[in-house]
Design a protein around this motif. Structure first.
Motif, PDB file in Angstrom:
ATOM      1  N   ARG A   1    -113.947 -22.764   9.220  1.00 27.59           N
ATOM      2  CA  ARG A   1    -114.472 -23.762   8.293  1.00 27.59           C
ATOM      3  C   ARG A   1    -113.958 -25.173   8.591  1.00 27.59           C
ATOM      4  O   ARG A   1    -114.375 -26.126   7.952  1.00 27.59           O
TER       5      ARG A   1
ATOM      6  N   GLY B   1    -117.245 -19.353   1.853  1.00 29.19           N
ATOM      7  CA  GLY B   1    -118.451 -18.609   1.501  1.00 29.19           C
ATOM      8  C   GLY B   1    -118.132 -17.453   0.558  1.00 29.19           C
ATOM      9  O   GLY B   1    -116.971 -17.111   0.338  1.00 29.19           O
TER      10      GLY B   1
ATOM     11  N   ASP C   1    -125.157 -17.847   4.825  1.00 32.40           N
ATOM     12  CA  ASP C   1    -124.453 -19.033   4.328  1.00 32.40           C
ATOM     13  C   ASP C   1    -124.555 -20.116   5.389  1.00 32.40           C
ATOM     14  O   ASP C   1    -124.459 -19.825   6.582  1.00 32.40           O
TER      15      ASP C   1
ATOM     16  N   SER D   1    -123.184 -18.613   8.690  1.00 31.41           N
ATOM     17  CA  SER D   1    -122.872 -17.179   8.682  1.00 31.41           C
ATOM     18  C   SER D   1    -124.178 -16.415   8.681  1.00 31.41           C
ATOM     19  O   SER D   1    -125.108 -16.801   7.970  1.00 31.41           O
TER      20      SER D   1
ATOM     21  N   ALA E   1    -120.049 -19.887  -5.508  1.00 31.59           N
ATOM     22  CA  ALA E   1    -119.968 -19.152  -4.243  1.00 31.59           C
ATOM     23  C   ALA E   1    -118.873 -18.093  -4.243  1.00 31.59           C
ATOM     24  O   ALA E   1    -118.701 -17.390  -3.262  1.00 31.59           O
TER      25      ALA E   1
END
Lengths: 294, 294, 294, 294
Positions: free
Chosen positions: A270, A284, A33, A50, D241
């Motif tokens: 995030r 994600g 991600d 990620s 997602a």
């Protein structure tokens, strides 16, 4: 095979994504991600990636090796192990709904954090906290002992190595010193849609102004009260038929959720500070899932 | 200095981001926005990248050069010029709110498309379309002439080279053949929150079921009626005090907006087909801005 | 058989509902909808009743006869014919989305009003207004001619007997005198979630503060700028990835809808002034329905 | 001075409001809130009135005296003491979020009910229930003992005189007999936006269909599974997602709130059955307020 997260900020430059992703590819890492943001106004670049380390590189390996990539572009960066739980201290006064909500989400694994302590200037929630096997620290705060009380709070935070303080309706103002020391690491929930209705009694202010929606705001705490960078906000509809006391009840749900969403974003790395604003990347795949049923 | 968009899908593999971003860096391109999604269930990888070609590479250069990068990873890809406007044909029957809304957004530059034609099986909107200097095609559809009518519709689309058909409350069912031919290139707005209330008269169905929210769904059209991949949905609250006729009115706003948002996403190459579902990436900076005031 | 609406405000007293409904029953009227609100803080009572006059009583009959009921309880009241359309003057400057939206709703019967004139300090929308066969008044406003311009505006309003002025993104501040004169009869749309971001450039202010939702507020205009009684508000989500220019676009839909909802409530006599706040009763059955399709 | 609520349904007739409010005025009652709904389709009339008995009339007095008013118009009616708390039995299986949420709201007085028992077919929540000093009944349900188990459940309900059963994620289907017996007195929360995704595993169904919003529905339980009259619904946005496991987490908040809102409406006598639909009147002033802080 470990899941890691890499966060990077630097000046927006050609080749930065290639530099980062090239490094990860060379180290045997598979990106699962990634999101980026280029702030056109300031020229800052923000990225969150990620990835799976498929060839056994550890966090330490990757961190050490990345220095050479980061240096020429002056990147600020950090690697995180997705399995590691952030150590969090909750602070609460007399309104308990956010505390109750966070304890529940923590208990069922929906907020993968370690609540290492709860600090309160009241005794109301001692029992509920203790029943969750979490250390409870009763630190009374008066006009006279404010500095000493805060020193004790900081001592709790630092002894445990807590990385985040959550003010879950903690009604005392923190000192400028503490705000600066813990910059970007204290999240507060304010019970209004900021910047409307700063300060005390926002629901009463909202009632008197006759707004048709009330709201809540989760933000990082700065020395400038109710002016810190906003992480998350939401609103809920009210009508003429609701009193200020009704607002308090209707506001509970939106406060709890806004705070939980802000913490969720923070612990998953995030959220980025961008001056007095934030960049908040979307969650994600699998980030919300929890294993337990209740 | 041109802004381009690159979209890529392939199997999720280590090194794919590095391969793509490395290529762009080598070609003097500066990535300004990128998002990716790895579907864990299917192993598919989806990526959308916006970038500036800072050293004069044209779309053709980039496209040709990328073949060598794409081949080993079996990437499906395409490059787009962000300044190019997609050619769109609108189709409408007797409900005109979506048409009116789309014409307005187009007029003020909020939907940067070329509306190359409006096709209708009624004459109601001939005047409004003509006043916008858009070619209007009245193609009557009856049980008997269905195939011939559709051939005429397709002829309009193909002669102009339209890349997208928008069914803005067009109430005739398209043939399987046309659906297949234009797969992923016809967007329909259905006036319910699918999969509830498929077929005719969804507001009446909703009223009879006594739901507390009504909705709208924008989806790609497939041969399987009201079953195509969903791009966007939204809902609006109703109460016992509203009749089915009220729903029709209350639904207009949500239909118009859901359709406009779906088209916005499609023309910015933010929508990817993923089996019978879609991946819809968020809008990049400046994507909503329009120059004109009204 | 006519549909009428009765609105009443007075001090909250035992027997007031019985007095009103008893009168209507004696006069052969069948109540089809009623709502009331007792403000516990101020002791004010607000009621709105829709009814059918089943035995031929006219508005004048009912109005005359009600005086004897109203007097002992010092009721403020008025009867309205639901078939009568309120005369409305729209004022607009350079942003045309609210104007476009209101014209559309009016055209299809979703806003059952008579738009008797459009006044603008610019010429941008002269053609669109004229094409709707609505008188367009271009009244230029400069620092020097402000008073004279306003006198001309008022003359337009008073000659036609307009009952409501709608500031559909009209960007000039009205004089205190005009505000007082038209108290409770001018509705403005402000492009922020008041009381946040009063004054000029609210989207820029919102962008700079880093809020996560932007909003719009419809309110009655008072001499105190952006402080009048709020009728309706709503919000829409934004992210770090949107610029102030994006906010302008994203705000259009919410502004248009908030304004249309406020006007809808006002013309159906659902809004009551209550000090600096409003009471807004929900819409009755069929209130949203419109006969035309577009 | 007591607060009472009167609910009435009958055929819509001229004079019904006058008859009701006239009676209350004569009995020295002061109406503080009232709402009505005339269903134009069925001709049914629904009314809810809150009032203060200012001259000492008791519930019994009022009830007895009203018979003469009700008879000529064939009214169904009932008087309720607003201070009386409804006796509620909660039933739960293995998902505990709704239970946790309802216990919290009950504890702080936000849901003024008496939770007289919790019934479960699992032992997971025995401890949490017992710690709230609420009787916990573990009634195992298997294919073989279904009828016997249900008899035990009904025995619990009837011995305590419970007026409402709340299925707070209780995953066993109730028998037709029980549904009929407790008609209009069992509220279930279904974890989808009905009528979409009836039956088992709605989040998985939603994920597979690729919807962009998930939802929850609170409804009265009828013999026809997932088809009972809907009381409240809401939705929450998801993206490509999120996985089905994420939906489960994201759905918890919306399920909890939708269920709590439905119960709130039911216990305040704001919900009326209207065929297979419901009439849900808005909450009166102060209805949400609770005295405790947490």
């Amino acid at each position: 095979m470990n899941s890691f997260t890499l966060t990077v900020t630097c000046l927006s430059t050609r080749g930065v994504v290639a530099a980062i992703s090239g490094y990860l590819a060379r180290e045997g890492c598979n990106i699962s991600d990634s999101t980026q943001f280029d702030d056109r106004e300031t020229g800052r670049f923000f990225m969150r990636i990620s990835f799976l380390s498929e060839q056994g590189r550890t966090l330490e390996d990757l961190d050490a090796g990345f220095a050479a990539v980061a240096a020429p572009l002056s990147m600020d960066y950090s690697f995180h192990d997705e399995a590691a739980r952030m150590k969090v201290v909750l602070m609460v006064s007399r309104f308990g709904h956010c505390l109750n909500d966070l304890l529940y989400r923590w208990r069922i694994g929906a907020l993968p954090i370690d609540i290492v302590a709860v600090i309160s200037n009241h005794l109301d929630y001692q029992k509920v906290v203790v029943n969750h096997d979490i250390p409870f620290h009763y630190i009374r705060v008066t006009k006279e002992n404010k500095a000493a009380a805060e020193a004790r709070q900081l001592a709790v935070v630092e002894e445990i190595g807590a990385e985040l303080i959550v003010l879950a309706r903690y009604m005392q103002v923190l000192s400028d010193d503490m705000c600066t020391r813990m910059s970007g690491r204290i999240i507060n929930i304010h019970h209004s849609f900021l910047p409307s209705f700063k300060g005390a009694n926002p629901y009463k202010q909202a009632y008197e102004r006759g707004v048709k929606l009330i709201g809540a705001t989760a933000h990082y705490v700065t020395a400038d009260l109710d002016e810190g960078p906003i992480i998350e906000q939401d609103t809920v509809r009210v009508t003429h038929a609701q009193s200020a006391a009704d607002y308090v009840s209707l506001g509970r749900d939106v406060e709890s959720q806004v705070l939980a969403r802000a913490i969720h974003a923070h612990i998953h790395r995030r959220v980025f500070l961008n001056g007095n604003k934030t960049v908040v990347f979307p969650a994600g795949p699998g980030a919300y899932a929890s294993k337990r049923m209740g």
